[in-house]
Design a protein around this motif. Structure first.
Motif, PDB file in Angstrom:
ATOM      1  N   GLN A 154     -59.474  -3.437 -48.953  1.00  0.00           N
ATOM      2  CA  GLN A 154     -59.808  -2.015 -48.917  1.00  0.00           C
ATOM      3  C   GLN A 154     -58.583  -1.247 -48.437  1.00  0.00           C
ATOM      4  OE1 GLN A 154     -63.172  -0.898 -46.496  1.00  0.00           O
ATOM      5  NE2 GLN A 154     -63.482   0.995 -47.623  1.00  0.00           N
ATOM      6  N   ALA A 155     -58.050  -0.375 -49.300  1.00  0.00           N
ATOM      7  CA  ALA A 155     -56.861   0.394 -48.970  1.00  0.00           C
ATOM      8  C   ALA A 155     -57.214   1.534 -48.023  1.00  0.00           C
ATOM      9  CB  ALA A 155     -56.218   0.943 -50.245  1.00  0.00           C
ATOM     10  N   GLN A 164     -57.515 -14.761 -36.048  1.00  0.00           N
ATOM     11  CA  GLN A 164     -56.204 -14.548 -35.435  1.00  0.00           C
ATOM     12  C   GLN A 164     -55.522 -15.880 -35.166  1.00  0.00           C
ATOM     13  OE1 GLN A 164     -57.693 -12.183 -32.180  1.00  0.00           O
ATOM     14  NE2 GLN A 164     -56.858 -10.301 -33.046  1.00  0.00           N
ATOM     15  N   ARG A 165     -56.331 -16.903 -34.761  1.00  0.00           N
ATOM     16  CA  ARG A 165     -55.729 -18.202 -34.535  1.00  0.00           C
ATOM     17  C   ARG A 165     -55.203 -18.783 -35.836  1.00  0.00           C
ATOM     18  NH1 ARG A 165     -60.228 -18.757 -31.119  1.00  0.00           N
ATOM     19  NH2 ARG A 165     -61.373 -19.944 -32.686  1.00  0.00           N
ATOM     20  N   THR A 190     -66.422  -6.147 -44.453  1.00  0.00           N
ATOM     21  CA  THR A 190     -67.571  -7.022 -44.704  1.00  0.00           C
ATOM     22  C   THR A 190     -67.150  -8.455 -44.995  1.00  0.00           C
ATOM     23  OG1 THR A 190     -68.767  -5.124 -45.611  1.00  0.00           O
ATOM     24  CG2 THR A 190     -69.661  -7.298 -46.099  1.00  0.00           C
ATOM     25  N   ASP A 191     -65.972  -8.614 -45.629  1.00  0.00           N
ATOM     26  CA  ASP A 191     -65.509  -9.947 -46.010  1.00  0.00           C
ATOM     27  C   ASP A 191     -64.703 -10.635 -44.922  1.00  0.00           C
ATOM     28  OD1 ASP A 191     -64.848  -9.091 -49.506  1.00  0.00           O
ATOM     29  OD2 ASP A 191     -66.698  -9.400 -48.381  1.00  0.00           O
ATOM     30  N   ARG A 192     -64.329  -9.903 -43.894  1.00  0.00           N
ATOM     31  CA  ARG A 192     -63.448 -10.464 -42.874  1.00  0.00           C
ATOM     32  C   ARG A 192     -64.067 -11.668 -42.154  1.00  0.00           C
ATOM     33  NH1 ARG A 192     -60.458  -5.954 -39.601  1.00  0.00           N
ATOM     34  NH2 ARG A 192     -59.875  -5.491 -41.750  1.00  0.00           N
ATOM     35  N   PRO A 193     -65.351 -11.636 -41.742  1.00  0.00           N
ATOM     36  CA  PRO A 193     -65.932 -12.820 -41.089  1.00  0.00           C
ATOM     37  C   PRO A 193     -65.904 -14.060 -41.974  1.00  0.00           C
ATOM     38  CG  PRO A 193     -67.303 -10.893 -40.729  1.00  0.00           C
ATOM     39  CD  PRO A 193     -66.290 -10.501 -41.750  1.00  0.00           C
ATOM     40  N   GLN A 194     -66.180 -13.881 -43.264  1.00  0.00           N
ATOM     41  CA  GLN A 194     -66.180 -15.015 -44.178  1.00  0.00           C
ATOM     42  C   GLN A 194     -64.778 -15.605 -44.300  1.00  0.00           C
ATOM     43  OE1 GLN A 194     -66.926 -14.043 -48.255  1.00  0.00           O
ATOM     44  NE2 GLN A 194     -67.236 -16.159 -48.890  1.00  0.00           N
ATOM     45  N   ASP A 249     -47.561  -9.758 -40.603  1.00  0.00           N
ATOM     46  CA  ASP A 249     -48.758 -10.174 -39.888  1.00  0.00           C
ATOM     47  C   ASP A 249     -49.901  -9.182 -40.051  1.00  0.00           C
ATOM     48  OD1 ASP A 249     -50.095 -11.992 -38.223  1.00  0.00           O
ATOM     49  OD2 ASP A 249     -49.748 -10.716 -36.484  1.00  0.00           O
ATOM     50  N   ASP A 250     -49.590  -8.002 -40.616  1.00  0.00           N
ATOM     51  CA  ASP A 250     -50.612  -6.962 -40.792  1.00  0.00           C
ATOM     52  C   ASP A 250     -51.445  -7.152 -42.060  1.00  0.00           C
ATOM     53  OD1 ASP A 250     -48.509  -4.317 -39.414  1.00  0.00           O
ATOM     54  OD2 ASP A 250     -49.820  -5.791 -38.435  1.00  0.00           O
ATOM     55  N   TRP A 251     -51.200  -8.248 -42.801  1.00  0.00           N
ATOM     56  CA  TRP A 251     -51.918  -8.419 -44.078  1.00  0.00           C
ATOM     57  C   TRP A 251     -53.434  -8.401 -43.899  1.00  0.00           C
ATOM     58  CZ3 TRP A 251     -55.325 -12.377 -45.183  1.00  0.00           C
ATOM     59  CH2 TRP A 251     -55.361 -13.452 -44.276  1.00  0.00           C
ATOM     60  N   ALA A 252     -53.907  -8.947 -42.753  1.00  0.00           N
ATOM     61  CA  ALA A 252     -55.357  -9.049 -42.555  1.00  0.00           C
ATOM     62  C   ALA A 252     -56.018  -7.686 -42.422  1.00  0.00           C
ATOM     63  CB  ALA A 252     -55.647  -9.893 -41.311  1.00  0.00           C
ATOM     64  N   GLN A 253     -55.232  -6.671 -42.094  1.00  0.00           N
ATOM     65  CA  GLN A 253     -55.818  -5.339 -41.963  1.00  0.00           C
ATOM     66  C   GLN A 253     -56.343  -4.808 -43.287  1.00  0.00           C
ATOM     67  OE1 GLN A 253     -53.017  -2.721 -40.090  1.00  0.00           O
ATOM     68  NE2 GLN A 253     -52.809  -3.990 -38.253  1.00  0.00           N
ATOM     69  N   ALA A 254     -55.828  -5.378 -44.385  1.00  0.00           N
ATOM     70  CA  ALA A 254     -56.261  -4.902 -45.702  1.00  0.00           C
ATOM     71  C   ALA A 254     -57.564  -5.534 -46.157  1.00  0.00           C
ATOM     72  CB  ALA A 254     -55.165  -5.177 -46.750  1.00  0.00           C
TER      73      ALA A 254
END
Length: 441
Positions: free
Chosen positions: A115-116, A5-6, A88-92, A79-84
Motif C-alpha cells: 500500500q503506497a 523485525q527479527r 492487513t497482510d503484515r501479520p501473515q 530496511d524500510d521495505w516493510a513499511q510498504a
C-alpha cells in the motif's frame, strides 16, 4: 522486537543498516570488466523486482524495480521495505518470513499486498529460491506485480454475478442460454490467456540471470582471469545476449496474453450489457433498426457458430425502421439461428453455411435464415411449429412453437421451406412496420 523485525535482521533489507546501504546505494560492488555493465543493465531493466541475499539474509543486490515496488527513494534505508506492506497482510508475512528463515527451505512463494502513501494497493507474487551456483550461498528472490491479473479475476467474478442477475431479470430461456454459451466460449479464451500468462511468468528465464550474477560474484576477486581463462567466463557474454533476447520475448508474450485477457473481458461486458438492455425493455414497443437487432442475435450465437466451423453470410439491404417489442423479436431470431446451427452441425456437408438476409417485404421488413443442413422431410413441414414437435434428439419442441405464437401476437408471419432431407431449410420472419392491434391473433 516483533518476529517480522527479527526476520528483517536476516532479510535483504537488514544489511542496509549494517553496511550503510541506501536506496541510491544498493550494496552492490564494482564489477570491473565491461561485461558487468551488461549484467547490471539486464537486471536493471527486468520487468520484475530482483534481489539477492547471502546465507545470513544480508542484501547484496536489489534492482531498481525492487526499490520502486516498495516506494524506496534515494537516501532511504532499504530496511524500510516493510513499511510498504499492507497493514492487513503484515501479520501473515511476519509468520511466513519467520518460518522461512527458521527452516531455511530451498524455495518459497509469498502472495501479499503493498500500500503506497497515496493509498494505492498493489498485489505482489514473490518467489524465493536458494542459489545453486558453485561457491555462492544465499537465495535469490523475484517479485512480480500481479495486480492486473488479480483485478481481471475479480472483474470476471463480478461480471459472472451480473450475468446471472441479468439472466434472471430477462426471464427468457432462449436469450439467457445463448448469453451463457457465448460467455462460456469467451471465458475459455480468457482462462487460456490467464493460464499462459501465469505459466510464462513462472517459467521465465530470470532465474538464469540470478545464476549468472551468483557466478560473477563468486569470481569477483579475479574477474579478468575469469573472463580470459575460464571457459564459462568466455561463453558468458554470448549467453547473456541470448538471455536478454529471451527475457524480452517472455515479456512480450505475457503482455500479449494480458491484452487478450482484457479483450475477452471487454467482450463479456458487451454481452452482459446487451442482455441487460433487452431485459429492461421487455414488453415495450420501440422504434428499432431491424439490421441492428439481427446483429445482436448473431452476436449471441457467434461463439457456437465459430466453434462448429459454420460460415456466416450476411445479406443486408437498407430497410425502414419498425415499431415492435424488440425483446420478443430477438427471442425468435436467436431460436432460428440456433436451429440453423444445429441443422448444419448434424449435416454431413463439408462446407456448413448459414445465410441471414434482411430485406423489405409486402408486410414491412423480412428477415430470413437459410442453412444447408439436414433439411426437413415434407411430412414434417406442416408440423414444425406444433407444440412439442421436434426432430432433434435432445430437443423439446418449444422453441419454434413459441416463436410462431410470438410472431402471431406481434402481427408478424413465420414460415418455413425445405427441399427435403439433406437440402437445408429456410425460415422467414415478416415483421409489420407498426405494432399489431390489441387483441390480434
Amino acid at each position: 522486537m516483533t518476529p517480522l523485525q527479527r526476520s528483517q535482521s536476516r532479510t535483504p533489507a537488514a544489511v542496509a543498516r549494517a553496511n550503510g546501504a541506501t536506496a541510491a546505494d544498493d550494496g552492490s560492488r564494482e564489477r570491473g570488466p565491461s561485461d558487468m555493465h551488461l549484467i547490471r543493465a539486464l537486471a536493471d531493466s527486468a520487468p520484475v523486482a530482483i534481489y539477492h541475499a547471502d546465507g545470513a539474509g544480508h542484501l547484496t543486490y536489489a534492482n531498481p524495480q525492487y526499490l520502486a515496488m516498495f516506494g524506496l527513494v534515494p537516501g532511504q534505508s532499504l530496511d524500510d521495505w516493510a513499511q510498504a506492506l499492507h497493514p492487513t497482510d503484515r501479520p501473515q508475512m511476519e509468520a511466513l518470513w519467520a518460518e522461512f528463515f527458521l527452516r531455511w527451505t530451498r524455495s518459497a512463494r509469498f502472495d501479499y499486498r503493498t500500500q503506497a502513501s497515496t493509498g494505492e494497493i498493489r498485489h505482489m507474487a514473490e518467489h524465493v529460491v536458494a542459489v545453486t551456483a558453485e561457491g555462492v550461498k544465499g537465495f535469490v528472490g523475484t517479485i512480480t506485480d500481479v495486480t492486473e491479473l488479480k483485478e481481471a479475476q475479480a472483474e470476471l467474478e463480478a461480471l459472472h454475478k451480473q450475468l446471472i442477475h441479468a439472466s434472471r431479470l430477462a426471464g427468457r430461456a432462449e436469450i439467457a442460454t445463448s448469453v451463457l454459451h457465448n460467455v462460456g466460449n469467451v471465458l475459455n479464451s480468457v482462462n487460456v490467456s490467464a493460464d499462459l500468462a501465469t505459466a510464462r511468468t513462472k517459467n521465465s528465464r530470470l532465474l538464469d540471470l540470478h545464476r549468472v550474477v551468483g557466478l560473477l560474484e563468486a569470481n569477483q576477486a579475479n574477474l579478468p582471469a575469469f573472463f580470459g581463462d575460464d571457459d564459462r567466463g568466455k561463453r558468458l557474454p554470448g549467453y547473456l545476449g541470448k538471455l536478454a533476447r529471451q527475457v524480452g520475448v517472455d515479456q512480450e508474450q505475457v503482455l500479449a496474453e494480458l491484452a487478450e485477457l482484457k479483450n475477452g473481458i471487454d467482450h463479456i461486458k458487451d454481452i452482459v450489457a446487451m442482455q441487460q438492455d433487452y431485459a429492461r425493455l421487455g414488453g415495450v414497443a420501440d422504434v428499432i433498426n431491424v439490421t441492428s437487432l439481427v446483429e445482436d442475435s448473431l452476436r449471441l450465437n457467434e461463439g457456437a457458430l465459430t466453434r462448429h466451423g459454420i460460415v456466416l453470410r450476411r445479406e443486408f439491404e437498407d430497410v425502414p425502421t419498425i415499431v415492435v417489442d424488440k425483446h420478443r423479436v430477438l427471442q425468435i431470431l436467436v431460436n432460428l439461428i440456433r436451429n440453423a446451427k444445429h441443422a448444419c452441425e448434424e449435416s454431413d456437408c463439408a462446407a456448413k453455411v448459414v445465410t441471414v438476409r434482411v430485406t423489405t417485404s409486402a408486410l414491412g421488413v423480412q428477415v430470413s435464415v437459410r442453412d444447408n443442413g439436414v433439411g426437413i422431410a415434407p411430412e414434417n413441414l406442416t408440423r414444425i411449429f406444433s407444440h412439442g414437435f421436434t426432430t432433434k434428439k435432445e430437443g423439446h419442441g418449444f422453441g419454434l412453437h413459441s416463436g410462431a405464437l410470438t410472431a402471431r401476437e406481434l402481427g408478424a408471419e413465420l414460415r418455413v421451406e425445405s427441399g427435403g432431407p439433406g437440402r437445408g431449410a429456410l425460415f422467414t420472419l415478416d415483421l409489420p412496420l407498426k405494432p399489431a392491434q390489441a387483441g390480434h391473433g
